[in-house]
Design an enzyme around this catalytic site. Structure first.
Site, PDB file in Angstrom:
ATOM      1  N   LEU A  37       0.867  -1.172   0.000  1.00 18.32           N
ATOM      2  CA  LEU A  37       0.000   0.000   0.000  1.00 18.32           C
ATOM      3  C   LEU A  37       0.903   1.221   0.000  1.00 18.32           C
ATOM      4  O   LEU A  37       1.945   1.221   0.671  1.00 18.32           O
ATOM      5  CB  LEU A  37      -0.901   0.037   1.242  1.00 18.32           C
ATOM      6  CG  LEU A  37      -2.017  -1.011   1.365  1.00 18.32           C
ATOM      7  CD1 LEU A  37      -2.782  -0.798   2.664  1.00 18.32           C
ATOM      8  CD2 LEU A  37      -2.964  -0.970   0.175  1.00 18.32           C
ATOM      9  N   ASP A  38       0.526   2.257  -0.743  1.00 15.59           N
ATOM     10  CA  ASP A  38       1.304   3.497  -0.717  1.00 15.59           C
ATOM     11  C   ASP A  38       1.385   4.012   0.710  1.00 15.59           C
ATOM     12  O   ASP A  38       0.493   3.764   1.530  1.00 15.59           O
ATOM     13  CB  ASP A  38       0.634   4.573  -1.591  1.00 15.59           C
ATOM     14  CG  ASP A  38       0.695   4.239  -3.074  1.00 15.59           C
ATOM     15  OD1 ASP A  38       1.584   3.453  -3.464  1.00 15.59           O
ATOM     16  OD2 ASP A  38      -0.140   4.765  -3.833  1.00 15.59           O
ATOM     17  N   LYS A  39       2.429   4.767   0.990  1.00 14.52           N
ATOM     18  CA  LYS A  39       2.630   5.328   2.332  1.00 14.52           C
ATOM     19  C   LYS A  39       1.383   6.044   2.833  1.00 14.52           C
ATOM     20  O   LYS A  39       0.983   5.884   3.989  1.00 14.52           O
ATOM     21  CB  LYS A  39       3.811   6.306   2.313  1.00 14.52           C
ATOM     22  CG  LYS A  39       4.068   6.997   3.651  1.00 14.52           C
ATOM     23  CD  LYS A  39       5.196   8.012   3.548  1.00 14.52           C
ATOM     24  CE  LYS A  39       5.365   8.762   4.861  1.00 14.52           C
ATOM     25  NZ  LYS A  39       6.421   9.796   4.774  1.00 14.52           N
ATOM     26  N   ARG A  85      -5.609   5.879  -8.514  1.00 12.82           N
ATOM     27  CA  ARG A  85      -5.252   7.298  -8.597  1.00 12.82           C
ATOM     28  C   ARG A  85      -5.269   7.792 -10.047  1.00 12.82           C
ATOM     29  O   ARG A  85      -5.769   8.879 -10.345  1.00 12.82           O
ATOM     30  CB  ARG A  85      -3.883   7.509  -7.939  1.00 12.82           C
ATOM     31  CG  ARG A  85      -3.893   7.159  -6.452  1.00 12.82           C
ATOM     32  CD  ARG A  85      -2.503   6.996  -5.862  1.00 12.82           C
ATOM     33  NE  ARG A  85      -1.774   8.257  -5.855  1.00 12.82           N
ATOM     34  CZ  ARG A  85      -0.520   8.380  -5.403  1.00 12.82           C
ATOM     35  NH1 ARG A  85       0.118   7.314  -4.925  1.00 12.82           N
ATOM     36  NH2 ARG A  85       0.080   9.541  -5.433  1.00 12.82           N
TER      37      ARG A  85
END
Length: 306
Positions: A142-144, A243
């Site tokens: 997962l992205d930060k 995104r």
């Protein structure tokens, strides 16, 4: 400033919880809240990721605070105990896997700049408390700045099995996405081929096989003229897929400056992995894990009558 009652008993015992009364910045707020500590001590607590604003870890000294926000400080003694993990909680664990709920602001894995304050490193320390030979393996990321459900493997074999059979094993991956604008179409489907630019920016192509095929489905949960809260289901798991696809639709994810966002009303990326369902790599049993949608997502997208 007054300490506020916290719902979770463990967090109440191990944390200090405050409600912001007036506009200020995070470091001055913490210095006042912990007036018995030195400035350097407070800075260290902030740098180590022990401070949460609403639903995300915040380390910026000058992060702007608004009245009504909740600031949670994990006490030092709690932070160094083996049972306390910073910025994450364990939802499930067995001999093969660990499933966590990750907060926004915590890295999944190490980067050149940060090696230790990551979900992977903390879990590695956690399993080695039982046996120094134990290890943790990254299955997906997962992205930060994305929060929610994430899974790790406890062996190389389980990791390989999960990654090799990912498409068949994973039955549901649902995200909550807070996006800019009022999404008019209540349900939708986006299909494109994703490519990565030299500057590591992902972008869509409608030319067949011009990149990796990405399919995203969405449904509007609630919305107003400024924001929409979507249920987003991934049929493929490409880098930055949601995104990019939200930008393609003209409704970028809140706080996602990289992909067209103009606002950052919640102080974090408006993306949360809320459901992960998969067949267990060893037993074959169907498992389903959920992480509650952040309150800030719900509040911003709530329909308000004029």
């Amino acid at each position: 400033m007054s300490k506020r009652q916290h719902a979770g008993k463990k967090r109440k015992e191990n944390s200090l919880v405050y409600t912001v009364k007036e506009k200020t910045e995070l470091l001055p707020f913490l210095l006042e809240a912990m007036s018995n500590r030195s400035r350097n001590s407070v800075k260290s607590i902030l740098t180590r990721g022990q401070v949460t604003v609403d639903d995300h870890i915040e380390t910026k000294h000058n992060y702007p605070l608004k009245p009504g926000q909740t600031v949670t400080i994990l006490k030092n003694k709690a932070a160094i105990k083996e049972s306390i993990l910073i910025g994450m909680s364990i939802l499930y664990e067995d001999d093969d896997i660990i499933v966590i709920n990750k907060e926004a602001g915590l890295l999944s894995i190490a980067t050149e700049k940060e090696k230790k304050q990551t979900a992977h490193h903390q879990l590695m320390d956690y399993v080695r408390k039982e046996n120094p030979e134990n290890r943790i393996f990254v299955v997906h990321r997962l992205d930060k700045d994305t929060s929610g459900v994430m899974m790790f493997a406890k062996s190389e074999k389980v990791k390989r099995d999960l990654q090799r059979n990912w498409k068949d094993s994973v039955k549901e991956r649902t995200y909550a996405a807070l996006v800019e604008g009022q999404v008019e179409k209540q349900e939708g489907y986006i299909s494109s081929w994703l490519r990565e630019s030299k500057t590591r920016l992902m972008y869509s192509s409608q030319t067949k096989n011009d990149g990796l095929h990405a399919i995203t489905r969405y449904k509007v949960i609630q919305s107003n003229k400024d924001f929409s809260l979507l249920d987003v289901q991934l049929e493929t798991g490409r880098k930055n897929q949601i995104r990019v696809h939200m930008q393609d639709l003209g409704y970028p994810v809140v706080g996602d400056k990289k992909y067209g966002s103009k606002t950052n009303e919640i102080g974090r990326l408006g993306l949360h992995a809320k459901v992960l369902s998969f067949n267990h790599p060893t037993t074959g049993q169907l498992l389903l894990f959920k992480a509650d949608v952040p309150k800030s997502f719900l509040a911003k997208s709530k329909f308000v009558k004029n």
